[in-house]
Structures are given as C-alpha cells and as structure tokens.
Write a protein that holds these residues in place. Sequence first.
Motif, PDB file in Angstrom:
ATOM      1  N   LEU A 203       0.833  -1.206   0.000  1.00  0.00           N
ATOM      2  CA  LEU A 203       0.000   0.000   0.000  1.00  0.00           C
ATOM      3  C   LEU A 203       0.871   1.261   0.000  1.00  0.00           C
ATOM      4  CD1 LEU A 203      -2.788  -1.005   2.570  1.00  0.00           C
ATOM      5  CD2 LEU A 203      -3.052  -0.730   0.102  1.00  0.00           C
ATOM      6  N   GLY A 204       1.943   1.213   0.770  1.00  0.00           N
ATOM      7  CA  GLY A 204       2.858   2.361   0.818  1.00  0.00           C
ATOM      8  C   GLY A 204       3.469   2.641  -0.543  1.00  0.00           C
ATOM      9  N   LEU A 205       3.877   1.575  -1.217  1.00  0.00           N
ATOM     10  CA  LEU A 205       4.503   1.725  -2.537  1.00  0.00           C
ATOM     11  C   LEU A 205       3.496   2.212  -3.573  1.00  0.00           C
ATOM     12  CD1 LEU A 205       6.663  -1.513  -2.492  1.00  0.00           C
ATOM     13  CD2 LEU A 205       7.554   0.821  -2.583  1.00  0.00           C
TER      14      LEU A 205
ATOM     15  N   MET B 135       3.000   5.776  -3.467  1.00  0.00           N
ATOM     16  CA  MET B 135       4.116   6.556  -4.014  1.00  0.00           C
ATOM     17  C   MET B 135       4.054   6.677  -5.535  1.00  0.00           C
ATOM     18  SD  MET B 135       7.306   5.169  -1.834  1.00  0.00           S
ATOM     19  CE  MET B 135       8.475   6.331  -2.501  1.00  0.00           C
TER      20      MET B 135
ATOM     21  N   HIS C 120       3.242  10.014  -7.025  1.00  0.00           N
ATOM     22  CA  HIS C 120       4.201  11.102  -6.806  1.00  0.00           C
ATOM     23  C   HIS C 120       5.614  10.692  -7.207  1.00  0.00           C
ATOM     24  CE1 HIS C 120       0.890  12.771  -4.552  1.00  0.00           C
ATOM     25  NE2 HIS C 120       0.837  11.641  -3.881  1.00  0.00           N
TER      26      HIS C 120
ATOM     27  N   LEU D 108       9.071  12.703  -6.588  1.00  0.00           N
ATOM     28  CA  LEU D 108      10.048  12.135  -5.653  1.00  0.00           C
ATOM     29  C   LEU D 108      11.360  11.796  -6.339  1.00  0.00           C
ATOM     30  CD1 LEU D 108       7.634   9.711  -3.766  1.00  0.00           C
ATOM     31  CD2 LEU D 108       8.682  11.751  -2.811  1.00  0.00           C
TER      32      LEU D 108
ATOM     33  N   LEU E 111      11.908   9.279  -8.389  1.00  0.00           N
ATOM     34  CA  LEU E 111      12.152   7.841  -8.345  1.00  0.00           C
ATOM     35  C   LEU E 111      12.066   7.215  -9.724  1.00  0.00           C
ATOM     36  CD1 LEU E 111       9.917   6.924  -5.287  1.00  0.00           C
ATOM     37  CD2 LEU E 111      12.390   7.061  -5.316  1.00  0.00           C
TER      38      LEU E 111
ATOM     39  N   LEU F 233      10.792   1.398  -8.397  1.00  0.00           N
ATOM     40  CA  LEU F 233       9.499   1.241  -7.751  1.00  0.00           C
ATOM     41  C   LEU F 233       8.853  -0.090  -8.138  1.00  0.00           C
ATOM     42  CD1 LEU F 233       8.017   2.936  -5.752  1.00  0.00           C
ATOM     43  CD2 LEU F 233       6.870   4.127  -7.597  1.00  0.00           C
TER      44      LEU F 233
ATOM     45  N   ILE G  59      11.940  -1.465   2.857  1.00  0.00           N
ATOM     46  CA  ILE G  59      11.007  -0.865   1.891  1.00  0.00           C
ATOM     47  C   ILE G  59      10.130   0.184   2.581  1.00  0.00           C
ATOM     48  CG2 ILE G  59       9.019  -1.324   0.385  1.00  0.00           C
ATOM     49  CD1 ILE G  59      10.307  -3.894  -0.486  1.00  0.00           C
ATOM     50  N   ILE G  60       9.686  -0.149   3.782  1.00  0.00           N
ATOM     51  CA  ILE G  60       8.873   0.824   4.538  1.00  0.00           C
ATOM     52  C   ILE G  60       9.713   2.072   4.846  1.00  0.00           C
ATOM     53  CG2 ILE G  60       7.922   1.226   6.865  1.00  0.00           C
ATOM     54  CD1 ILE G  60       5.851  -0.014   5.030  1.00  0.00           C
TER      55      ILE G  60
ATOM     56  N   PHE H 149      12.111   3.227   3.061  1.00  0.00           N
ATOM     57  CA  PHE H 149      12.217   3.924   1.773  1.00  0.00           C
ATOM     58  C   PHE H 149      10.943   4.748   1.510  1.00  0.00           C
ATOM     59  CE2 PHE H 149      10.996   3.471  -2.765  1.00  0.00           C
ATOM     60  CZ  PHE H 149      11.966   4.264  -3.348  1.00  0.00           C
ATOM     61  N   VAL H 150       9.782   4.119   1.732  1.00  0.00           N
ATOM     62  CA  VAL H 150       8.497   4.804   1.504  1.00  0.00           C
ATOM     63  C   VAL H 150       8.349   5.993   2.458  1.00  0.00           C
ATOM     64  CG1 VAL H 150       5.974   4.557   1.733  1.00  0.00           C
ATOM     65  CG2 VAL H 150       7.295   2.745   0.627  1.00  0.00           C
TER      66      VAL H 150
ATOM     67  N   SER I 161      10.923   8.847   1.754  1.00  0.00           N
ATOM     68  CA  SER I 161      10.557   9.591   0.542  1.00  0.00           C
ATOM     69  C   SER I 161       9.383  10.524   0.804  1.00  0.00           C
ATOM     70  CB  SER I 161      10.179   8.632  -0.590  1.00  0.00           C
ATOM     71  OG  SER I 161      11.222   7.734  -0.841  1.00  0.00           O
ATOM     72  N   LEU I 162       8.426  10.012   1.546  1.00  0.00           N
ATOM     73  CA  LEU I 162       7.230  10.795   1.859  1.00  0.00           C
ATOM     74  C   LEU I 162       7.590  12.041   2.686  1.00  0.00           C
ATOM     75  CD1 LEU I 162       4.245  10.226   1.273  1.00  0.00           C
ATOM     76  CD2 LEU I 162       4.077   9.098   3.474  1.00  0.00           C
TER      77      LEU I 162
ATOM     78  N   SER J 178       9.365  14.501   0.435  1.00  0.00           N
ATOM     79  CA  SER J 178       8.501  15.142  -0.558  1.00  0.00           C
ATOM     80  C   SER J 178       7.602  16.185   0.094  1.00  0.00           C
ATOM     81  CB  SER J 178       7.659  14.103  -1.300  1.00  0.00           C
ATOM     82  OG  SER J 178       6.603  13.645  -0.496  1.00  0.00           O
TER      83      SER J 178
ATOM     84  N   PRO K 259       0.621   1.756   6.107  1.00  0.00           N
ATOM     85  CA  PRO K 259       1.753   2.653   5.912  1.00  0.00           C
ATOM     86  C   PRO K 259       1.365   4.102   6.185  1.00  0.00           C
ATOM     87  CG  PRO K 259       0.693   2.244   3.809  1.00  0.00           C
ATOM     88  CD  PRO K 259      -0.102   1.478   4.853  1.00  0.00           C
ATOM     89  N   LEU K 260       2.388   4.942   6.390  1.00  0.00           N
ATOM     90  CA  LEU K 260       2.119   6.368   6.474  1.00  0.00           C
ATOM     91  C   LEU K 260       1.753   6.842   5.081  1.00  0.00           C
ATOM     92  CD1 LEU K 260       5.130   7.616   8.632  1.00  0.00           C
ATOM     93  CD2 LEU K 260       2.743   7.472   9.349  1.00  0.00           C
TER      94      LEU K 260
ATOM     95  N   ARG L 123       0.352  10.695   2.872  1.00  0.00           N
ATOM     96  CA  ARG L 123       0.453  12.155   2.960  1.00  0.00           C
ATOM     97  C   ARG L 123      -0.480  12.723   4.041  1.00  0.00           C
ATOM     98  NH1 ARG L 123       3.252  13.457  -1.751  1.00  0.00           N
ATOM     99  NH2 ARG L 123       2.835  15.671  -1.756  1.00  0.00           N
TER     100      ARG L 123
END
Lengths: 74, 136
Positions: free
Chosen positions: A9-11, A14, A17, A21, A23, A28, B15-16, B18-19, B22-23, B26, B119-120, B122
């Motif tokens: 879900l996090g990916l 992204m 955006h 970002l 990327l 990705l 991966i988390i 990284f996410v 990046s967030l 941004s 996940p977090l 925006r």
Amino acid sequence: MRAPLARLLGLIGMQCHRKQLGLEEETLNDYLYKAGRDLDNVVCDIIKKTEGLDAPAINHKPPTDDETTTDYPY
Amino acid sequence: MMKLQQIILIDDDAIINFVHNSLIKSLDLAHEVTVFEQAKDALTYLSASSEERSGDTRLLLLDINMPGMNGWEFLDAFISASLHEKTGLYICIVSSSISQEDRKRAADYGIVRQFISKPLNRENLTDLVDGMTKNM
C-alpha cells in the motif's frame, strides 16, 4: 502478518508522486514486485495453516490405477 | 506548518523506510531524516545525542515487531535510561499491527503520543506533524 500488505500500500501510494520524488519507475516496480511476492507467501502460509480447519471430513483414499492416468480425447 | 528539526525512523523493513523517508522528504517536513533498521542502534544514537539536541523538535516513528530489540523493549530501555526527559522526543508508533491490545499497551506507556497503522501516507503524516507542532 499485515506487513507485506502495508508495504504494498505504501509503494502504491508513491506511484502518483513518483516523478516528484525523483524515483525511477524500475526501482518502484522492483519494490512492488518484491512486496507482492511477500504478500503471496503470507497468503500461502495462511492457506496451509487453515487447510482442513472446520472443513467437512473427507475420506482420502489413495487413487486406483485407473484414476492415476487421465486420457484426454486428443 | 512548522518544519521539524529531525525525524527518526526505527523500522527493520527497508522498503517501509524507503516509503516513509521519501514521503517525509517530498512533504518537506524535516531538516533531517535519520533511519535505523535496528532499535538498539537508535538507542545508542539517542543516548549519545540527547543533550546536544534536547532543544530540537524531533519526532520518533517506531515500529513494534522487529527482530532483536523490538519496539516494546526499545521503549522500556528508553524509559530506564531516562531518555524521554533528556531528549523530549515526540514518539509515535507506526506498526502494521491492527491489534487493540497493542494500541492499549502503547497508550499505557504514557510517553507514546500516537499509534498509526502502516503505511504512512500524505494525510496521516501531515496530520501527525501538524498536531505535534500545534501542541508545542
């Protein structure tokens, strides 16, 4: 158990955006694929662990010689 | 919105990290993002930097389920070393857990200000930093 889904879900979040970002699409996509595979492993584990739970009793008999081979009409 | 001096991420999931990293970048929420994949390393870092950074606005995002030292053990060690008073960190648990038991346990610590399910994104990250800076 929810970790691979949270990762996925996090990916996905992204993706919209990605350019902002800075990327690479390939990076990705690699992460998305890996997260998808991890989620698949969890789903497979759950299936294995729950197989047979609350299921009606099935009388498993070893297949007979006739049943081990299937002749297709082509 | 006020920009934080530092956001510290403690999570074994690359991966988390990284996410989330990046967030944060941004959204331009912090001057500095520091990532630890092992809670023990974060504890060493915080012990060493507690005095020089005590006046900074810092947010700590902590995972629970980690190999080695987990989030609960980190919090226990953090409290034992009186690091909460020394660092003044705003602590938020970010976990993939949706267990009410975990939420209650986090609340019982007293020093944990929020519990967010991964996940977090925006919205929840902006709300978190917004809420944090308003309460300061």
